[in-house]
Motif scaffolding. Structure first.
Motif, PDB file in Angstrom:
ATOM      1  N   MET A   1       0.901  -1.336  -0.216  1.00 58.47           N
ATOM      2  CA  MET A   1       0.056  -0.002  -0.050  1.00 58.47           C
ATOM      3  C   MET A   1       0.696   1.341   0.112  1.00 58.47           C
ATOM      4  N   ALA A   2       0.253   2.418  -0.342  1.00 58.63           N
ATOM      5  CA  ALA A   2       1.242   3.623  -0.367  1.00 58.63           C
ATOM      6  C   ALA A   2       1.642   4.063   0.881  1.00 58.63           C
ATOM      7  N   GLU A   3       3.043   4.272   0.777  1.00 58.90           N
ATOM      8  CA  GLU A   3       3.713   4.720   1.988  1.00 58.90           C
ATOM      9  C   GLU A   3       4.421   6.041   1.785  1.00 58.90           C
ATOM     10  N   GLY A   4       4.093   6.777   1.097  1.00 58.28           N
ATOM     11  CA  GLY A   4       4.589   8.168   0.928  1.00 58.28           C
ATOM     12  C   GLY A   4       5.979   8.049   0.187  1.00 58.28           C
ATOM     13  N   LEU A   5       6.497   8.929   0.304  1.00 56.40           N
ATOM     14  CA  LEU A   5       7.858   9.414  -0.403  1.00 56.40           C
ATOM     15  C   LEU A   5       8.756   8.762   0.345  1.00 56.40           C
ATOM     16  N   THR A   6       8.922   7.400   0.397  1.00 54.56           N
ATOM     17  CA  THR A   6      10.175   6.796   1.021  1.00 54.56           C
ATOM     18  C   THR A   6      11.310   6.998   0.514  1.00 54.56           C
ATOM     19  N   SER A   7      12.583   6.606   1.107  1.00 57.89           N
ATOM     20  CA  SER A   7      13.963   6.780   0.380  1.00 57.89           C
ATOM     21  C   SER A   7      14.084   5.660  -0.515  1.00 57.89           C
ATOM     22  N   ASP A   8      13.606   4.676  -0.445  1.00 55.15           N
ATOM     23  CA  ASP A   8      13.813   3.578  -1.492  1.00 55.15           C
ATOM     24  C   ASP A   8      12.854   3.883  -2.814  1.00 55.15           C
ATOM     25  N   LEU A   9      11.807   4.443  -2.570  1.00 58.28           N
ATOM     26  CA  LEU A   9      10.944   4.803  -3.827  1.00 58.28           C
ATOM     27  C   LEU A   9      11.595   6.005  -4.420  1.00 58.28           C
ATOM     28  N   LEU A  10      12.150   6.905  -3.892  1.00 58.05           N
ATOM     29  CA  LEU A  10      12.982   8.136  -4.352  1.00 58.05           C
ATOM     30  C   LEU A  10      14.087   7.615  -5.163  1.00 58.05           C
ATOM     31  N   ARG A  11      14.915   6.652  -4.628  1.00 56.28           N
ATOM     32  CA  ARG A  11      16.030   6.213  -4.976  1.00 56.28           C
ATOM     33  C   ARG A  11      15.812   5.276  -6.386  1.00 56.28           C
ATOM     34  N   ALA A  12      14.837   4.748  -6.266  1.00 54.64           N
ATOM     35  CA  ALA A  12      14.518   3.840  -7.581  1.00 54.64           C
ATOM     36  C   ALA A  12      14.201   4.936  -8.527  1.00 54.64           C
ATOM     37  N   ALA A  13      13.101   5.820  -8.372  1.00 52.66           N
ATOM     38  CA  ALA A  13      12.884   7.001  -9.349  1.00 52.66           C
ATOM     39  C   ALA A  13      14.111   7.785  -9.804  1.00 52.66           C
ATOM     40  N   PHE A  14      15.243   8.010  -9.031  1.00 53.88           N
ATOM     41  CA  PHE A  14      16.121   8.793  -9.456  1.00 53.88           C
ATOM     42  C   PHE A  14      17.170   8.071 -10.384  1.00 53.88           C
ATOM     43  N   CYS A  15      17.339   6.574  -9.949  1.00 52.84           N
ATOM     44  CA  CYS A  15      18.253   6.023 -11.016  1.00 52.84           C
ATOM     45  C   CYS A  15      17.621   5.539 -12.286  1.00 52.84           C
ATOM     46  N   ILE A  16      16.507   5.325 -12.240  1.00 55.32           N
ATOM     47  CA  ILE A  16      15.886   5.076 -13.506  1.00 55.32           C
ATOM     48  C   ILE A  16      15.354   6.226 -14.329  1.00 55.32           C
ATOM     49  N   GLY A  17      15.322   7.488 -13.583  1.00 54.50           N
ATOM     50  CA  GLY A  17      15.120   8.807 -14.409  1.00 54.50           C
ATOM     51  C   GLY A  17      16.628   9.094 -15.002  1.00 54.50           C
ATOM     52  N   LEU A  18      17.620   8.691 -14.404  1.00 51.56           N
ATOM     53  CA  LEU A  18      18.934   9.125 -15.024  1.00 51.56           C
ATOM     54  C   LEU A  18      19.174   8.186 -16.141  1.00 51.56           C
ATOM     55  N   LEU A  19      18.605   6.930 -15.940  1.00 46.41           N
ATOM     56  CA  LEU A  19      18.957   5.688 -17.223  1.00 46.41           C
ATOM     57  C   LEU A  19      18.038   6.542 -18.325  1.00 46.41           C
ATOM     58  N   CYS A  20      16.940   6.645 -18.083  1.00 43.49           N
ATOM     59  CA  CYS A  20      15.567   7.091 -19.095  1.00 43.49           C
ATOM     60  C   CYS A  20      16.414   8.328 -19.856  1.00 43.49           C
ATOM     61  N   PHE A  21      16.989   9.371 -19.062  1.00 46.25           N
ATOM     62  CA  PHE A  21      17.372  10.357 -19.543  1.00 46.25           C
ATOM     63  C   PHE A  21      18.731  10.300 -20.585  1.00 46.25           C
TER      64      PHE A  21
END
Length: 384
Positions: A1-21
């Motif tokens: 269930m949704a847990e807010g902006l956790t550090s693990d979620l932000l890390r996944a978004a950041f790493c994949i964002g860099l790869l996509c860019f």
């Protein structure tokens, strides 16, 4: 269930964002690539942080997640799961057969970003950039301008069905879509010039298909044979037909002749039923009959219906202007007929593997409409 902006979620978004860019910047400007990657990553980030409540979970995705979690608990990582004989054996046991690739994808996602449902979903977001990259290459190979191919790339990245299936759900279909586009690109490259590395790459992609959806290479080989016979000219056609025949024999040998014949015998021989299945496959789902578990498809289904006739018109225009694009539509028609023969395969999820082709037809129609500028009427002066 949704847990807010956790550090693990932000890390996944950041790493994949860099790869996509990085992938997008190969064909787009730095500015466009940055915002394309940012928006694409923000969609699952916001969803999993604030709205994820399990409503859109299927049975298959939980099974895939469980396979990844179980393998990590047994002490395997993405490498040992493949190279260790016991690792591969365990993975096949958990998968219930040879289709282990997406289970392995869940091992990779959870190994990198934690044992969460969203970990492989973010990896799937990166796959849409890879498929977009190769769709750009196919458009360029087919004779379209760089500007046209760039707009097509952006259109495919934000295509409603691709976004819906790749941003919210842990399913293997974005991977099948990506492998399909890569295989099509390599076949078209080989039709231009025979290169060993392209042939090796195509063999590798076909081999990978056996571990996720075994019948796709069969459709691919048949489509290649039809397209080469009808539209390819010159001596290279015979070499490619020979290679396609060798590839078909290899595919049948790998799958087993008895198994292949069994699956072909499952094809419904009633052509009326098949044609109705093709129509159902092309139009599903109806926006007015979507179940609560599939409401993420509500807006995509509306857009799909609105652009259905324009997509046919766009496909016809594409068919007439490029020999290479004909191969995509031969493959699309064969896929629709195959799925039209099996009621259980006539869903929007299975259609995702040909969605980039449909998206291209929709895009081409819109591109041609926007290109037609209304004639300017010269002003004759103001009447007082």
């Amino acid at each position: 269930m949704a847990e807010g902006l956790t550090s693990d979620l932000l890390r996944a978004a950041f790493c994949i964002g860099l790869l996509c860019f990085w992938i997008a910047s190969r064909n787009l400007s730095i500015f466009t690539a940055f915002y394309a990657a940012l928006v694409k990553v923000l969609i699952p980030l916001v969803y999993f942080a604030f709205f994820f409540d399990g409503t859109w979970i299927f049975l298959d995705d939980i099974t895939y997640q469980s396979q990844g979690t179980k393998m990590l608990q047994l002490g395997y990582n993405p490498i040992t799961a493949l190279v260790n004989p016991n690792g591969l054996s365990n993975l096949m046991s958990l998968s219930g057969g040879r289709h282990v690739l997406y289970g392995w994808w869940n091992i990779l996602g959870q190994y990198l970003f934690g044992k969460y449902y969203y970990s492989p979903v973010f990896l799937n977001v990166s796959l849409t950039f890879i498929s977009g990259y190769f769709l750009f290459r196919i458009a360029h190979l087919s004779g379209f301008s760089r500007k046209y191919a760039q707009r097509l790339l952006l259109f495919s990245l934000f295509h409603w069905e691709i976004v819906a299936w790749s941003s919210f759900l842990n399913l293997k279909d974005p991977m099948i879509m990506t492998l399909t586009i890569i295989a099509i690109y390599l076949i078209l490259r080989l039709s231009k010039q025979l290169k060993f590395y392209d042939l090796l790459g195509l063999g590798g992609v076909i081999f990978v298909f056996f571990w996720i959806r075994f019948y796709v290479p069969i459709i691919m080989m048949i489509a290649t044979g039809i397209w080469l016979s009808l539209f390819q000219k010159g001596w290279r056609r015979y070499i490619l037909l020979f290679l396609a025949a060798i590839g078909s024999i290899f595919v049948i040998f790998f799958l087993g002749l008895e198994n292949t014949l069994y699956n072909f015998n499952r094809l419904d021989q009633n052509w009326t039923t098949i044609l109705l299945g093709v129509i159902r496959m092309a139009l599903t789902p109806q926006p007015w009959s979507i179940e609560p578990a599939s409401t993420f498809l509500f807006f995509p289904s509306i857009l799909h219906w609105v652009l259905f006739i324009p997509a046919i018109c766009g496909g016809w225009m594409l068919w007439r202007c490029s020999r290479e694009v004909k191969f995509l539509f031969v493959y699309l028609v064969l896929t629709l007929f195959l799925y039209g023969a099996f009621y259980e395969l006539q869903g929007p999820r299975q259609r995702l593997q040909i969605t980039p082709i449909i998206a291209w037809a929709q895009f081409h129609f819109l591109w041609m409409i926007l290109k037609i500028q209304p004639p300017r009427i010269p002003l004759k002066g103001h009447l007082i």
